[in-house]
Design a protein around this motif. Structure first.
Motif, PDB file in Angstrom:
ATOM      1  N   VAL A 129      -2.109  -2.104  11.608  1.00 54.11           N
ATOM      2  CA  VAL A 129      -1.664  -1.505  12.864  1.00 54.11           C
ATOM      3  C   VAL A 129      -0.166  -1.205  12.804  1.00 54.11           C
ATOM      4  N   TYR A 130       0.604  -2.140  12.260  1.00 49.09           N
ATOM      5  CA  TYR A 130       2.055  -1.928  12.160  1.00 49.09           C
ATOM      6  C   TYR A 130       2.405  -0.928  11.060  1.00 49.09           C
ATOM      7  N   LEU A 131       1.744  -1.017   9.915  1.00 43.69           N
ATOM      8  CA  LEU A 131       2.032  -0.084   8.823  1.00 43.69           C
ATOM      9  C   LEU A 131       1.725   1.362   9.217  1.00 43.69           C
ATOM     10  N   GLU A 132       0.711   1.568  10.042  1.00 40.08           N
ATOM     11  CA  GLU A 132       0.350   2.922  10.458  1.00 40.08           C
ATOM     12  C   GLU A 132       1.495   3.614  11.194  1.00 40.08           C
ATOM     13  N   MET A 133       2.405   2.844  11.766  1.00 42.80           N
ATOM     14  CA  MET A 133       3.529   3.431  12.504  1.00 42.80           C
ATOM     15  C   MET A 133       4.520   4.123  11.579  1.00 42.80           C
ATOM     16  N   LEU A 134       4.430   3.861  10.271  1.00 43.01           N
ATOM     17  CA  LEU A 134       5.309   4.532   9.308  1.00 43.01           C
ATOM     18  C   LEU A 134       5.149   6.044   9.348  1.00 43.01           C
ATOM     19  N   ALA A 135       3.941   6.499   9.681  1.00 45.32           N
ATOM     20  CA  ALA A 135       3.685   7.938   9.682  1.00 45.32           C
ATOM     21  C   ALA A 135       4.631   8.677  10.628  1.00 45.32           C
ATOM     22  N   ALA A 136       5.040   8.027  11.717  1.00 52.39           N
ATOM     23  CA  ALA A 136       5.955   8.658  12.666  1.00 52.39           C
ATOM     24  C   ALA A 136       7.334   8.875  12.053  1.00 52.39           C
ATOM     25  N   LEU A 137       7.640   8.131  10.983  1.00 48.79           N
ATOM     26  CA  LEU A 137       8.915   8.299  10.269  1.00 48.79           C
ATOM     27  C   LEU A 137       8.758   9.181   9.034  1.00 48.79           C
ATOM     28  N   ARG A 138       7.573   9.760   8.885  1.00 51.98           N
ATOM     29  CA  ARG A 138       7.233  10.572   7.718  1.00 51.98           C
ATOM     30  C   ARG A 138       7.327   9.764   6.422  1.00 51.98           C
ATOM     31  N   ILE A 139       6.970   8.507   6.525  1.00 49.23           N
ATOM     32  CA  ILE A 139       6.877   7.625   5.364  1.00 49.23           C
ATOM     33  C   ILE A 139       5.394   7.409   5.078  1.00 49.23           C
ATOM     34  N   PRO A 140       4.953   7.616   3.841  1.00 47.75           N
ATOM     35  CA  PRO A 140       3.531   7.438   3.539  1.00 47.75           C
ATOM     36  C   PRO A 140       3.054   6.018   3.873  1.00 47.75           C
ATOM     37  N   VAL A 141       1.887   5.944   4.491  1.00 48.01           N
ATOM     38  CA  VAL A 141       1.296   4.649   4.828  1.00 48.01           C
ATOM     39  C   VAL A 141       0.539   4.130   3.605  1.00 48.01           C
ATOM     40  N   PRO A 142       0.846   2.932   3.121  1.00 48.68           N
ATOM     41  CA  PRO A 142       0.125   2.413   1.957  1.00 48.68           C
ATOM     42  C   PRO A 142      -1.379   2.378   2.212  1.00 48.68           C
ATOM     43  N   SER A 143      -2.153   2.686   1.202  1.00 48.71           N
ATOM     44  CA  SER A 143      -3.601   2.663   1.346  1.00 48.71           C
ATOM     45  C   SER A 143      -4.095   1.230   1.469  1.00 48.71           C
ATOM     46  N   VAL A 144      -5.287   1.090   2.032  1.00 50.29           N
ATOM     47  CA  VAL A 144      -5.886  -0.237   2.182  1.00 50.29           C
ATOM     48  C   VAL A 144      -6.040  -0.869   0.806  1.00 50.29           C
ATOM     49  N   GLY A 145      -5.569  -2.085   0.679  1.00 49.40           N
ATOM     50  CA  GLY A 145      -5.615  -2.778  -0.601  1.00 49.40           C
ATOM     51  C   GLY A 145      -4.350  -2.633  -1.419  1.00 49.40           C
ATOM     52  N   ALA A 146      -3.499  -1.679  -1.042  1.00 51.73           N
ATOM     53  CA  ALA A 146      -2.244  -1.472  -1.773  1.00 51.73           C
ATOM     54  C   ALA A 146      -1.028  -1.849  -0.935  1.00 51.73           C
ATOM     55  N   GLU A 147      -1.252  -2.496   0.206  1.00 58.58           N
ATOM     56  CA  GLU A 147      -0.140  -2.867   1.073  1.00 58.58           C
ATOM     57  C   GLU A 147       0.640  -4.040   0.481  1.00 58.58           C
ATOM     58  N   PRO A 148       1.919  -4.133   0.801  1.00 56.93           N
ATOM     59  CA  PRO A 148       2.646  -5.358   0.444  1.00 56.93           C
ATOM     60  C   PRO A 148       2.019  -6.558   1.155  1.00 56.93           C
ATOM     61  N   ARG A 149       2.132  -7.723   0.532  1.00 60.10           N
ATOM     62  CA  ARG A 149       1.651  -8.939   1.175  1.00 60.10           C
ATOM     63  C   ARG A 149       2.631  -9.386   2.250  1.00 60.10           C
ATOM     64  N   ALA A 150       2.122 -10.103   3.239  1.00 57.08           N
ATOM     65  CA  ALA A 150       3.019 -10.786   4.167  1.00 57.08           C
ATOM     66  C   ALA A 150       3.873 -11.765   3.373  1.00 57.08           C
ATOM     67  N   GLU A 151       5.126 -11.928   3.788  1.00 58.78           N
ATOM     68  CA  GLU A 151       6.041 -12.771   3.027  1.00 58.78           C
ATOM     69  C   GLU A 151       6.980 -13.524   3.952  1.00 58.78           C
ATOM     70  N   LEU A 152       7.329 -14.732   3.536  1.00 55.14           N
ATOM     71  CA  LEU A 152       8.352 -15.541   4.177  1.00 55.14           C
ATOM     72  C   LEU A 152       9.130 -16.252   3.071  1.00 55.14           C
ATOM     73  N   GLN A 334       0.815 -16.644  -5.433  1.00 57.90           N
ATOM     74  CA  GLN A 334       0.809 -15.457  -4.596  1.00 57.90           C
ATOM     75  C   GLN A 334       2.205 -14.884  -4.459  1.00 57.90           C
ATOM     76  N   SER A 335       2.280 -13.560  -4.455  1.00 57.60           N
ATOM     77  CA  SER A 335       3.581 -12.895  -4.440  1.00 57.60           C
ATOM     78  C   SER A 335       4.266 -12.953  -3.092  1.00 57.60           C
ATOM     79  N   GLY A 336       3.544 -13.319  -2.015  1.00 56.90           N
ATOM     80  CA  GLY A 336       4.166 -13.334  -0.704  1.00 56.90           C
ATOM     81  C   GLY A 336       5.174 -14.446  -0.523  1.00 56.90           C
ATOM     82  N   ALA A 337       5.013 -15.552  -1.227  1.00 55.98           N
ATOM     83  CA  ALA A 337       5.915 -16.681  -1.061  1.00 55.98           C
ATOM     84  C   ALA A 337       7.185 -16.456  -1.862  1.00 55.98           C
ATOM     85  N   ARG A 338       8.322 -16.496  -1.185  1.00 54.17           N
ATOM     86  CA  ARG A 338       9.594 -16.262  -1.846  1.00 54.17           C
ATOM     87  C   ARG A 338      10.504 -17.446  -1.607  1.00 54.17           C
ATOM     88  N   SER A 339      11.324 -17.755  -2.568  1.00 53.39           N
ATOM     89  CA  SER A 339      12.277 -18.852  -2.412  1.00 53.39           C
ATOM     90  C   SER A 339      13.601 -18.494  -3.075  1.00 53.39           C
TER      91      SER A 339
END
Length: 339
Positions: A129-152, A334-339
């Protein structure tokens, strides 16, 4: 649309939803490297997002629309991505004088937006839902399965998970309808910890201290000592969850923090639809009584007999946790975890 010098991202209000904005923040950082990215939201979210290299600054928002507008105006943003669907979040950005305000149609707030996106629509992961908003900025929306992971981000000393800790998050800010009954949770946790030779580490917010103390007392009565959290911010919650080899949780913010840190979870669902939070499913086991016709009611308090939770057997919860633990050794970091 030219890249703005300063872009404001107005965060949603639930903890889990804020975690689910991080894939959007990653794409914005990669596609707008020269833009100053400012995120604004509840003050508690500063410690949750601390350490992320995707944002340039966090702005804590006070309560009240006019007070928020006064805080937002000096930022000088040319564009705002308004992630909540609330009328007040759109009004605050307009009163702040931000020229371009992008948000979804909701609550009759269209007149407050300069770019009106379709209403949210059918259930799907909020990350999408949030990634889809990129289209309003003319930024390509990543396809399903190719999105970045959530990260903290957690400090390195928080560790990558210890085999002798199983996190247990019994609460949910949404309401008691999301919570597994204590008299069923306790035998499940006892069986899981005994078979895994682990100890329970209780996870919860300051507002859930009474529930956590009650859970600890019930576990002690069943012969299992647990560790209660010290009062702290969301940075402390991140560190605590990062210590765990597994998290047993409701559909709550703790689940999303664990997913973003790569900590496997067993999640109990009842009154809410799991599709809204369906990210990082490779580290997630969902327990849900799919045969029930009262699922997804979104009632904060069950008006009947809470069957969506009571019909999940403690033995099934324990078995799901053991299966997740058995898969931990085989699962790549998992790539989402950063330290």
């Amino acid at each position: 649309m030219n890249a703005p010098r300063t872009l404001l991202i107005r965060l949603p209000n639930p903890v889990g939803d804020v975690v689910m904005t991080t894939p959007l923040l990653r794409v914005l950082r990669e596609r707008l490297p020269e833009t100053r990215l400012i995120v604004a939201g509840k003050p508690v979210f500063g410690s949750l997002l601390s350490g992320l290299d995707t944002i340039d600054a966090f702005v804590p928002l006070p309560s009240g629309v006019r007070a928020q507008a006064r805080v937002l105006r000096p930022i000088g943003a040319e564009l705002a991505l308004i992630l909540p669907n609330s009328w007040s979040s759109a009004l605050a950005t307009r009163l702040a004088g931000i020229p371009v305000r992008i948000g979804r149609r909701a609550q009759g707030r269209g007149a407050l937006l300069s770019v009106r996106l379709p209403a949210v629509g059918p259930a799907r992961p909020m990350t999408r839902v949030y990634l889809e908003m990129l289209a309003a900025l003319r930024i390509p929306v990543p396809s399903v399965g190719a999105e970045p992971r959530a990260e903290l981000v957690v400090p390195p000393e928080a560790g990558d998970g210890e085999a002798n800790w199983i996190g247990v998050a019994p609460g949910a800010a949404f309401g008691p309808s999301k919570c597994y009954p204590l008299d069923q949770l306790v035998p499940a946790v006892v069986e899981l910890c005994e078979k895994a030779q682990a100890r329970p580490l209780l996870i919860g917010s300051p507002s859930e201290q009474d529930q956590l103390a009650e859970t600890a007392a019930a576990l002690r009565q069943a012969g299992l000592e647990s560790e209660l959290p010290e009062p702290g911010d969301l940075a402390a919650a991140k560190r605590r969850i990062a210590r765990c080899a597994l998290l047993v949780t409701m559909d709550s913010g703790a689940r999303h923090i664990a997913a973003a840190l790569g900590v496997p979870q067993v999640v109990l669902y009842g009154p809410t639809h799991p599709e809204w939070s369906a990210h990082a499913l490779d580290t997630t086991t969902i327990l849900r009584r799919n045969e029930l016709d009262c699922l997804n009611c979104h009632e904060k308090v069950c008006p009947i007999d809470h069957r969506c939770m009571t019909r999940i057997a403690p033995a099934d919860l324990a078995a799901a946790g053991l299966a997740q633990l058995a898969g931990n050794a085989k699962r790549a970091p998992q790539s989402g975890a950063r330290s």
